[in-house]
Design a protein around this motif. Sequence first.
Motif, PDB file in Angstrom:
ATOM      1  N   THR A 193      49.321  -0.428  53.713  1.00 10.66           N
ATOM      2  CA  THR A 193      49.458   0.826  52.948  1.00 10.66           C
ATOM      3  C   THR A 193      50.199   1.863  53.774  1.00 10.66           C
ATOM      4  O   THR A 193      49.804   2.164  54.904  1.00 10.66           O
ATOM      5  CB  THR A 193      48.061   1.402  52.623  1.00 10.66           C
ATOM      6  OG1 THR A 193      47.275   0.388  52.028  1.00 10.66           O
ATOM      7  CG2 THR A 193      48.167   2.601  51.688  1.00 10.66           C
ATOM      8  N   SER A 244      45.020  10.966  43.311  1.00 12.95           N
ATOM      9  CA  SER A 244      44.179  10.251  44.259  1.00 12.95           C
ATOM     10  C   SER A 244      45.003   9.225  45.032  1.00 12.95           C
ATOM     11  O   SER A 244      45.800   8.507  44.447  1.00 12.95           O
ATOM     12  CB  SER A 244      43.051   9.559  43.489  1.00 12.95           C
ATOM     13  OG  SER A 244      42.166   8.975  44.390  1.00 12.95           O
ATOM     14  N   GLY A 245      44.824   9.217  46.339  1.00 12.98           N
ATOM     15  CA  GLY A 245      45.488   8.210  47.166  1.00 12.98           C
ATOM     16  C   GLY A 245      46.889   8.577  47.621  1.00 12.98           C
ATOM     17  O   GLY A 245      47.557   7.768  48.267  1.00 12.98           O
ATOM     18  N   GLY A 250      47.786  10.711  49.849  1.00 11.27           N
ATOM     19  CA  GLY A 250      47.888  11.024  51.278  1.00 11.27           C
ATOM     20  C   GLY A 250      47.428  12.421  51.675  1.00 11.27           C
ATOM     21  O   GLY A 250      47.685  12.872  52.792  1.00 11.27           O
ATOM     22  N   LYS A 251      46.731  13.113  50.789  1.00  4.80           N
ATOM     23  CA  LYS A 251      46.318  14.502  51.067  1.00  4.80           C
ATOM     24  C   LYS A 251      45.329  14.563  52.236  1.00  4.80           C
ATOM     25  O   LYS A 251      45.550  15.297  53.200  1.00  4.80           O
ATOM     26  CB  LYS A 251      45.685  15.141  49.812  1.00  4.80           C
ATOM     27  CG  LYS A 251      46.590  15.091  48.585  1.00  4.80           C
ATOM     28  CD  LYS A 251      45.946  15.765  47.386  1.00  4.80           C
ATOM     29  CE  LYS A 251      44.681  15.101  46.881  1.00  4.80           C
ATOM     30  NZ  LYS A 251      44.885  13.758  46.307  1.00  4.80           N
ATOM     31  N   SER A 252      44.247  13.795  52.123  1.00  5.98           N
ATOM     32  CA  SER A 252      43.231  13.843  53.192  1.00  5.98           C
ATOM     33  C   SER A 252      43.805  13.341  54.513  1.00  5.98           C
ATOM     34  O   SER A 252      43.495  13.886  55.575  1.00  5.98           O
ATOM     35  CB  SER A 252      42.011  13.000  52.814  1.00  5.98           C
ATOM     36  OG  SER A 252      41.351  13.554  51.708  1.00  5.98           O
ATOM     37  N   THR A 253      44.642  12.330  54.436  1.00  5.79           N
ATOM     38  CA  THR A 253      45.240  11.790  55.663  1.00  5.79           C
ATOM     39  C   THR A 253      46.049  12.877  56.375  1.00  5.79           C
ATOM     40  O   THR A 253      45.966  13.031  57.591  1.00  5.79           O
ATOM     41  CB  THR A 253      46.134  10.577  55.320  1.00  5.79           C
ATOM     42  OG1 THR A 253      45.338   9.617  54.622  1.00  5.79           O
ATOM     43  CG2 THR A 253      46.713   9.944  56.560  1.00  5.79           C
ATOM     44  N   GLN A 264      35.887  16.866  52.462  1.00  9.28           N
ATOM     45  CA  GLN A 264      35.773  16.576  51.034  1.00  9.28           C
ATOM     46  C   GLN A 264      34.293  16.525  50.611  1.00  9.28           C
ATOM     47  O   GLN A 264      33.947  16.902  49.514  1.00  9.28           O
ATOM     48  CB  GLN A 264      36.450  15.221  50.761  1.00  9.28           C
ATOM     49  CG  GLN A 264      36.896  15.026  49.347  1.00  9.28           C
ATOM     50  CD  GLN A 264      38.021  13.979  49.231  1.00  9.28           C
ATOM     51  OE1 GLN A 264      38.505  13.447  50.215  1.00  9.28           O
ATOM     52  NE2 GLN A 264      38.432  13.713  48.008  1.00  9.28           N
ATOM     53  N   GLU A 298      39.425  19.422  49.268  1.00 11.22           N
ATOM     54  CA  GLU A 298      38.719  19.433  47.979  1.00 11.22           C
ATOM     55  C   GLU A 298      37.318  20.030  48.119  1.00 11.22           C
ATOM     56  O   GLU A 298      36.333  19.384  47.752  1.00 11.22           O
ATOM     57  CB  GLU A 298      38.623  18.010  47.406  1.00 11.22           C
ATOM     58  CG  GLU A 298      39.964  17.327  47.374  1.00 11.22           C
ATOM     59  CD  GLU A 298      40.218  16.562  46.105  1.00 11.22           C
ATOM     60  OE1 GLU A 298      39.600  16.866  45.067  1.00 11.22           O
ATOM     61  OE2 GLU A 298      41.067  15.658  46.139  1.00 11.22           O
TER      62      GLU A 298
HETATM   63  N1  LIG Z   1      40.862   4.537  57.164  1.00 10.53           N
HETATM   64  C1  LIG Z   1      41.645   3.982  56.239  1.00 10.53           C
HETATM   65  N2  LIG Z   1      41.869   2.652  56.213  1.00 10.53           N
HETATM   66  C2  LIG Z   1      42.680   2.089  55.301  1.00 10.53           C
HETATM   67  N3  LIG Z   1      43.337   2.761  54.346  1.00 10.53           N
HETATM   68  C3  LIG Z   1      43.161   4.100  54.307  1.00 10.53           C
HETATM   69  C4  LIG Z   1      42.308   4.784  55.235  1.00 10.53           C
HETATM   70  N4  LIG Z   1      42.333   6.099  54.945  1.00 10.53           N
HETATM   71  C5  LIG Z   1      43.150   6.233  53.887  1.00 10.53           C
HETATM   72  N5  LIG Z   1      43.659   5.043  53.506  1.00 10.53           N
HETATM   73  C6  LIG Z   1      44.627   4.810  52.395  1.00 10.53           C
HETATM   74  O1  LIG Z   1      45.698   5.728  52.547  1.00 10.53           O
HETATM   75  C7  LIG Z   1      46.089   6.269  51.292  1.00 10.53           C
HETATM   76  C8  LIG Z   1      45.967   7.784  51.301  1.00 10.53           C
HETATM   77  O2  LIG Z   1      44.596   8.140  51.392  1.00 10.53           O
HETATM   78  P1  LIG Z   1      44.079   9.634  51.366  1.00 10.53           P
HETATM   79  O3  LIG Z   1      42.639   9.626  51.677  1.00 10.53           O
HETATM   80  O4  LIG Z   1      44.940  10.457  52.257  1.00 10.53           O
HETATM   81  O5  LIG Z   1      44.324  10.042  49.840  1.00 10.53           O
HETATM   82  P2  LIG Z   1      44.002  11.403  49.078  1.00 10.53           P
HETATM   83  O6  LIG Z   1      45.302  11.935  48.603  1.00 10.53           O
HETATM   84  O7  LIG Z   1      43.176  12.278  49.936  1.00 10.53           O
HETATM   85  O8  LIG Z   1      43.168  10.879  47.822  1.00 10.53           O
HETATM   86  P3  LIG Z   1      41.879  11.531  47.067  1.00 10.53           P
HETATM   87  O9  LIG Z   1      42.416  12.546  46.115  1.00 10.53           O
HETATM   88  O10 LIG Z   1      41.312  10.334  46.352  1.00 10.53           O
HETATM   89  O11 LIG Z   1      40.954  12.076  48.104  1.00 10.53           O
HETATM   90  C9  LIG Z   1      45.207   5.581  50.246  1.00 10.53           C
HETATM   91  O12 LIG Z   1      45.913   4.491  49.718  1.00 10.53           O
HETATM   92  C10 LIG Z   1      44.004   5.113  51.051  1.00 10.53           C
HETATM   93  O13 LIG Z   1      43.425   3.954  50.477  1.00 10.53           O
END
Ligand SMILES: Nc1ncnc2c1ncn2[C@@H]1O[C@H](COP(=O)(O)OP(=O)(O)OP(=O)(O)O)[C@@H](O)[C@H]1O
Length: 359
Positions: free
Chosen positions: A18, A40-41, A43-46, A84, A161
């Motif tokens: 990913t 969702s997914g 990359g915001k939290s990342t 979150q 969030e």
């Molecule tokens: N520790 C991890 N191991 C494997 N994949 C991860 C990990 N953390 C995040 N991901 C993947 O990276 C991508 C981005 O994740 P992220 O948590 O940043 O999304 P998000 O925008 O915060 O989503 P949400 O709105 O659901 O919180 C997703 O596909 C997620 O499955």
Amino acid sequence: MADPLVRLDKITKRFGDTTALSELDLDIAQGEFVTFLGPSGCGKSTTLRILGGFEQPGSGRVLLRGDDVTRLPPERRNVNMVFQDYALFPHMTVKQNIAFGLELKGMGKAEIAARQDEIMSFLELGAFGGRYPAQLSGGQRQRVALARALAPDPALLLLDEPLGALDAKLRGQVQQELKSIQRRTDKTFFFVTHDQEEALTMSDRIVVMNKGKVEQDGTPEDLYFHPASRFVAEFIGETNLLTGDLRGTDGDAVVMDWFGQTLRGHAPGGIPQTGAPITASVRLERLGCHATRPATANAVQGRVVGKTFLGSRMALDLLVDDARGARLRAYVDARTGQSVGDAPVWIGWDESSMAVLRD
Ligand SMILES: Nc1ncnc2c1ncn2[C@@H]1O[C@H](COP(=O)(O)OP(=O)(O)OP(=O)(O)O)[C@@H](O)[C@H]1O
Ligand SMILES: [Mg+2]
């Protein structure tokens, strides 16, 4: 120009197969309320975790006031994060939760006590100091999480969030509260949500994310009225999408053919490629309905085929081309709405109301 408070420089992050973030560039100025918006997914939290130091990027740099902090641990960044899921310590009282970051900073007992009192009165938590998180309502827990993050006086507050668990009414109140805290403290807030309305009401600036990339970056008005791409046009608010053929440009205007009608718009995301069909977005409230041909850049004839009373306004469903099913939807004043029937109406809109989309 002075260094921005935050600069993300070509951040890439992969988890196995990913790609969570792909060469992400982003600047945030001191005092801004920036919202990260996306599904969702995306990359915001990342991104927040990388900014906060809880995650390392695969490549790229994190700069704070021009200093490279990419390899620094969270406690050495002057950045704080509200997660979150709040992540309050359940076995600690409100006061102890607030003291946590202050102890980490190495503050003395008297200084900690003074700061605890100050922040608890600021967030109206004075009555709850001795309670445990389980003895608080969702909104109160939310304020404790904020108090804990604000107490060490970080230069940047990351909010992932933070309102997700609140019901609609409380959510509205806490939104106002957060916004006013940000104004009063002149702090820089980087706020994550996947709720477009929340983003529109709270932000100075919105960064729309899609699949690990910035899709568009601008003021709420910009993104709403001048979306660059189909993703942004559809993600924020309701809109008419008109698919047709690019005819060319005329000064700043993009000229397109839509079911035999020549329409003029502008291209906030750049002129799309020729050869393939193009799509333009017009917000429902930007369409006007008239008995005679209006003097707008765009005017087409149609029939009212449906009408929905929405209280403050009326939604009209308009059929423009019977044979090929070209339709538009418009919001008009609830009292002056046209009646459903065969009498043709004119539908008009300006060049500036129609955004031809990049993709
Ligand atoms: N520790 C991890 N191991 C494997 N994949 C991860 C990990 N953390 C995040 N991901 C993947 O990276 C991508 C981005 O994740 P992220 O948590 O940043 O999304 P998000 O925008 O915060 O989503 P949400 O709105 O659901 O919180 C997703 O596909 C997620 O499955
Ligand atoms: Mg997330």
